[in-house]
Scaffold this active site. Structure first.
Site, mmCIF file in Angstrom:
data_model
loop_
_atom_site.group_PDB
_atom_site.id
_atom_site.type_symbol
_atom_site.label_atom_id
_atom_site.label_comp_id
_atom_site.label_asym_id
_atom_site.label_seq_id
_atom_site.Cartn_x
_atom_site.Cartn_y
_atom_site.Cartn_z
ATOM 1 N N SER A 45 0.844 -1.198 0.000
ATOM 2 C CA SER A 45 0.000 0.000 0.000
ATOM 3 C C SER A 45 0.873 1.238 0.000
ATOM 4 C CB SER A 45 -0.908 0.015 1.233
ATOM 5 O OG SER A 45 -1.605 1.244 1.314
ATOM 6 N N TYR A 61 -2.180 -0.737 9.992
ATOM 7 C CA TYR A 61 -2.311 -1.247 8.628
ATOM 8 C C TYR A 61 -1.018 -1.050 7.842
ATOM 9 C CZ TYR A 61 -4.056 -1.658 3.821
ATOM 10 O OH TYR A 61 -4.225 -2.016 2.507
#
Length: 244
Positions: free
Chosen positions: A140, A153
């Site tokens: 990400s 995350y």
């Protein structure tokens, strides 16, 4: 070289980006095994759409963090289609809160799915993939964007980067590439869920293109790494419209 279609496993294939990846690889001529974790109907819908366009696909359920279930996933690909050439590991979960407020059980859930899941899937891929194959993990852009509330995350995706870069070197001599795609803000249910419109607008404005990415934007990067990009290896490819 074999004239048989290449075979792809797409984990998280019933999700927003996973659906688009499965459809794109099928359109590129691959036989696709669509993995799902819980929603069989959604996975079957993905398969039906591929078959309606004369593609080849089927679905299979597995917990990506369970080594026996992932081994069965690879068994299914080999039994149905003859082997495995491409693995795209899109499966993941995102639970957001500032570090001081993130529940440790939520951190553990993300660790199990995002880190252990990547490790288990890559382990089977590395053991069983045919020569000329491609492993594509999902990282990400928030690893570098460093957005508040993404601490847990982003930490799991930093681990995905490490797994990717090292595995590429461990597969020396196998003619298998290992890369990761790191999407920026992308209009999927995973990203949009729970966000106010003002937040979405602010994130869209981060890119010089002044919009969110779409699943099809991300599939362009995946298709490139899964097909012609044989000289790109051990890299994290940022697909984020120039946000960083």
């Amino acid at each position: 070289m074999s004239s048989a279609p290449r075979v792809a496993i797409v984990t998280g294939g019933s999700g927003g980006i996973g659906q688009a990846v499965a459809a794109r690889l099928a359109a590129d001529g691959m036989s696709v095994l669509v993995h799902y974790a819980g929603n069989a109907q959604r996975a079957d819908d993905v398969v039906s759409k591929i078959v309606e366009k004369d593609g080849t696909a089927s679905a299979f359920r597995a917990d990506v963090a369970d080594e026996d279930e992932v081994a069965a996933l690879f068994d299914a690909a080999e039994q149905r289609y003859g082997g495995v050439d491409v693995v795209v590991h899109t499966a993941g979960i995102m639970l957001l809160a500032p570090l001081t407020e993130l529940k440790l059980e939520d951190l553990d859930r993300m660790h199990r799915t995002n880190i252990r899941g990547t490790f288990v899937v890559d382990q089977q891929a590395a053991r069983r993939m045919r020569s000329g194959g491609a492993i594509i993990n999902f990282s990400s852009s928030v690893v570098k964007l460093a957005l508040p509330s993404y601490t847990g995350y982003a930490a799991t995706k930093g681990a995905v980067d490490a797994i990717t870069l090292i595995l590429a070197k461990e597969l020396r001599g196998r003619d298998i590439t290992v890369n990761a795609v790191a999407p920026g803000p992308t209009a999927t249910p995973l990203f949009l869920d729970g966000k106010e419109q003002a937040v979405i607008d602010r994130l869209a404005a981060m890119t010089p293109l002044e919009r969110l990415g779409t699943p099809d934007d991300i599939t362009e990067a995946v298709a490139f790494l899964a097909g012609p990009a044989r000289w790109i290896n051990g890299q994290v490819l940022y697909a984020n419209g120039g946000a960083i």
